[in-house]
Design a protein around this motif. Sequence first.
Motif, mmCIF file in Angstrom:
data_model
loop_
_atom_site.group_PDB
_atom_site.id
_atom_site.type_symbol
_atom_site.label_atom_id
_atom_site.label_comp_id
_atom_site.label_asym_id
_atom_site.label_seq_id
_atom_site.Cartn_x
_atom_site.Cartn_y
_atom_site.Cartn_z
ATOM 1 N N ILE A 18 33.098 38.067 45.122
ATOM 2 C CA ILE A 18 34.206 37.531 44.716
ATOM 3 C C ILE A 18 34.841 35.966 45.967
ATOM 4 O O ILE A 18 34.701 35.063 45.344
ATOM 5 C CB ILE A 18 35.408 38.399 44.970
ATOM 6 N N LYS A 19 34.394 36.219 46.805
ATOM 7 C CA LYS A 19 34.325 35.248 47.643
ATOM 8 C C LYS A 19 33.068 33.904 47.307
ATOM 9 O O LYS A 19 34.118 32.869 47.100
ATOM 10 C CB LYS A 19 33.547 35.504 48.778
ATOM 11 N N TYR A 20 32.379 34.339 47.161
ATOM 12 C CA TYR A 20 31.001 33.473 46.668
ATOM 13 C C TYR A 20 32.059 33.270 44.996
ATOM 14 O O TYR A 20 31.765 31.635 44.924
ATOM 15 C CB TYR A 20 29.900 33.699 46.108
ATOM 16 N N GLY A 21 32.624 33.143 44.086
ATOM 17 C CA GLY A 21 33.250 33.114 42.865
ATOM 18 C C GLY A 21 33.917 32.338 43.310
ATOM 19 O O GLY A 21 34.427 31.296 42.709
ATOM 20 N N LEU A 22 34.815 32.704 44.380
ATOM 21 C CA LEU A 22 35.799 31.293 44.787
ATOM 22 C C LEU A 22 35.168 30.425 45.111
ATOM 23 O O LEU A 22 35.676 29.011 44.636
ATOM 24 C CB LEU A 22 36.749 32.479 45.571
ATOM 25 N N SER A 23 34.329 30.300 46.318
ATOM 26 C CA SER A 23 34.352 28.953 45.935
ATOM 27 C C SER A 23 33.484 28.049 45.378
ATOM 28 O O SER A 23 33.623 26.993 45.531
ATOM 29 C CB SER A 23 32.901 29.526 47.539
ATOM 30 N N LEU B 293 29.609 26.883 37.145
ATOM 31 C CA LEU B 293 30.143 28.088 35.318
ATOM 32 C C LEU B 293 29.594 29.004 35.291
ATOM 33 O O LEU B 293 29.229 30.245 35.671
ATOM 34 C CB LEU B 293 30.548 27.555 34.259
ATOM 35 N N SER B 294 28.212 28.404 34.839
ATOM 36 C CA SER B 294 27.080 29.575 34.785
ATOM 37 C C SER B 294 26.538 30.011 36.352
ATOM 38 O O SER B 294 26.185 31.801 35.636
ATOM 39 C CB SER B 294 26.091 28.866 34.292
ATOM 40 N N SER B 295 26.634 30.054 37.285
ATOM 41 C CA SER B 295 26.507 30.577 38.398
ATOM 42 C C SER B 295 27.694 31.666 38.174
ATOM 43 O O SER B 295 27.195 32.874 38.909
ATOM 44 C CB SER B 295 26.474 29.214 39.229
ATOM 45 N N ARG C 276 29.578 32.328 36.282
ATOM 46 C CA ARG C 276 29.254 34.046 35.213
ATOM 47 C C ARG C 276 28.395 34.800 35.241
ATOM 48 O O ARG C 276 28.330 36.195 34.662
ATOM 49 C CB ARG C 276 29.157 32.712 34.302
ATOM 50 N N GLY C 277 27.351 34.526 35.935
ATOM 51 C CA GLY C 277 26.001 34.815 36.403
ATOM 52 C C GLY C 277 26.474 36.126 37.324
ATOM 53 O O GLY C 277 26.174 37.229 37.397
ATOM 54 N N THR C 278 27.038 35.490 38.466
ATOM 55 C CA THR C 278 27.449 36.651 39.088
ATOM 56 C C THR C 278 28.439 37.960 38.738
ATOM 57 O O THR C 278 28.381 39.112 39.119
ATOM 58 C CB THR C 278 28.344 35.692 40.827
ATOM 59 N N LEU C 279 29.461 37.178 37.794
ATOM 60 C CA LEU C 279 30.715 38.341 37.360
ATOM 61 C C LEU C 279 29.608 38.985 36.254
ATOM 62 O O LEU C 279 29.858 40.529 36.366
ATOM 63 C CB LEU C 279 31.146 37.162 36.750
ATOM 64 N N GLU C 280 27.897 39.119 35.721
ATOM 65 C CA GLU C 280 28.244 39.658 35.188
ATOM 66 C C GLU C 280 27.185 41.186 35.336
ATOM 67 O O GLU C 280 27.254 41.845 35.549
ATOM 68 C CB GLU C 280 26.546 38.649 34.149
ATOM 69 N N VAL C 281 26.782 40.780 36.653
ATOM 70 C CA VAL C 281 26.283 41.185 37.178
ATOM 71 C C VAL C 281 26.886 42.006 37.885
ATOM 72 O O VAL C 281 26.765 44.043 38.198
ATOM 73 C CB VAL C 281 24.908 40.482 38.915
ATOM 74 N N LEU C 282 28.278 41.816 38.424
ATOM 75 C CA LEU C 282 29.309 41.974 39.099
ATOM 76 C C LEU C 282 29.585 43.686 38.190
ATOM 77 O O LEU C 282 30.090 45.020 38.818
ATOM 78 C CB LEU C 282 30.000 41.919 39.807
ATOM 79 N N ILE C 283 29.506 43.200 36.896
ATOM 80 C CA ILE C 283 30.253 44.452 35.633
ATOM 81 C C ILE C 283 29.399 45.513 35.622
ATOM 82 O O ILE C 283 29.548 46.334 35.057
ATOM 83 C CB ILE C 283 30.992 43.314 35.120
ATOM 84 N N ARG C 284 28.074 45.013 36.103
ATOM 85 C CA ARG C 284 26.953 46.019 35.221
ATOM 86 C C ARG C 284 27.137 47.534 35.821
ATOM 87 O O ARG C 284 26.148 48.828 34.960
ATOM 88 C CB ARG C 284 25.073 45.109 35.570
ATOM 89 N N LYS C 285 27.452 47.926 37.253
ATOM 90 C CA LYS C 285 26.846 49.022 37.352
ATOM 91 C C LYS C 285 27.845 49.342 38.405
ATOM 92 O O LYS C 285 28.991 47.712 39.687
ATOM 93 C CB LYS C 285 26.076 49.955 38.731
ATOM 94 N N PRO C 286 29.400 50.231 39.490
ATOM 95 C CA PRO C 286 29.995 50.217 39.553
ATOM 96 C C PRO C 286 29.624 49.519 41.495
ATOM 97 O O PRO C 286 28.196 50.017 41.784
ATOM 98 C CB PRO C 286 30.746 51.367 40.728
ATOM 99 N N ARG C 287 29.956 49.029 42.559
ATOM 100 C CA ARG C 287 29.389 48.397 43.404
ATOM 101 C C ARG C 287 30.466 48.925 44.504
ATOM 102 O O ARG C 287 31.953 49.155 44.753
ATOM 103 C CB ARG C 287 29.752 46.701 43.687
ATOM 104 N N THR C 288 30.299 48.412 46.200
ATOM 105 C CA THR C 288 31.083 49.213 47.093
ATOM 106 C C THR C 288 31.259 47.975 47.373
ATOM 107 O O THR C 288 31.681 46.825 46.808
ATOM 108 C CB THR C 288 29.846 48.913 48.801
#
Length: 458
Positions: A278-283, A254-256, A258-270
């Motif tokens: 998102i794949k990592y999150g799903l796994s 869960l915390s991993s 959350r961390g991934t999503l937080e990093v993802l939201i900080r700035k626009p990504r490719t």
Amino acid sequence: MNLSFKNRIALHYMIATAIIMAVIFSAVFFVVQETMYQNIDNDLTFEASKHSGEIQIIDNAIHFINKKEWEEMEHREIQINPVFIQIIDTLGKVMDKSPNLKSDVLPFKNSEKYSTHFNTYLKDKAIRQIQKPIQSNGETKGYLLAAMSLEPSMMVLIKLRNVLIISFSLMLSVLYFISRYLAGRSIIPVKNITETTNHITKNNLNERVELPFYKDELYDLSFGINKLLKRIEDAIERERQFTSDASHELRTPLSSLRGTLEVLIRKPRTQEEYESKIKYGLSEIDRMSQTLEQLLLLARLNSTSKIINNNEDISLPILIEEILSRNNNEILSKNLSVELKSETSENVVVPKYHANLILDNIINNAIKYSKKNTQIHISITNPKNNIICIIKDEGIGIKNDDIPYLFNHFFRSDALEHKHIYGNGLGLSIAQKSAEAINAKIYVESSINSGSIFTIKF
Ligand code: ADP
């Protein structure tokens, strides 16, 4: 009646003793009474026989011979042995009598058998009497009555009876208090057990019942209760550990996530970055749901009643083939060669639900922990009506020291050494619980780096 245990023991003990004492005291009383009667009867028989020879019959009159001499003798004897003698004719008329009778007359009892002894009264005083017929030329001329006072013997008997009754009641009361005291002392361990168990809560489960000094049944009881407390304490500790391990196991992904999503939201990504995160999150979500499912399964396995309905049989080779085909992708990707050998001509069947849980986890592990391009051998034998299934891999193996802990919840052997192999340490716990449910046994042999052998005896 709501008696305490102590009083009940004392009461039962007292009743048993009262019965025994009543029997003994009655026996003593009757023996003494019989002995007294016997002595009196011997004297009476002797006196009656003696005086039968000291009478003379003239016409129809019966008298004592040498009355004067006899009177003197009788007079002397009367102080120590008051035997009353009386002669009556067949009509009951008094012919002669001993002087100690004075004006009194011994009662003639027609109903009593001759020459036997019986109790009767002489002027309201208890006497014992014998009646002997006096015969001449084969004809009954009258009767000789001999009697003795029963008063002294009665007095002794009454005294004896009173002493016995008083001592009986006294002894019983004393005995009641003594046995109550002793019973109280002997149930001290029971009180200890009650006190200890009453104030044990889940916060002081480490307390134990004090063991009695003597190794008797109460010692066994206290010892058994202590063992039970230890088992409960261990079970609660395991439960606590399990809950904390389970929450840890769920919190990490869960915390991993959350961390991934937080990093993802900080700035626009490719687009690629989004996809990969998102794949990592799903796994991670898949891992969590797998862990959750396994936890639920373990909980269900612990409450046996629900599972029994599921237990239809299945042919063991078919079940193994089903499991292998479910894992086909992994087998192919690792280029494993899996060999299934059934060395029995019989169609061996096993309980489907539990056997599936056991074999699924063990075969999964064999595939998961196998090195690439190696072999997995699965064999089925049927010696002495046992069904044995052996799963042998050529994988990373398990440290000898870790083998005893393999079936503990969340246990992973050297997890850091093989981080790339995902696991949560619940598979073998599920296998073990399922084996317990169908009385199967799982044995493990392994040597590090050369492979493991799991043997299941159904
Ligand atoms: P996991 O999900 O970690 O595989 P298991 O309960 O199935 O959990 O197994 C517990 C541990 O036992 C594993 O983490 C692994 O270290 C070890 N293990 C089980 N099976 C094997 C095997 N065939 N080869 C090597 N190690 C194994």
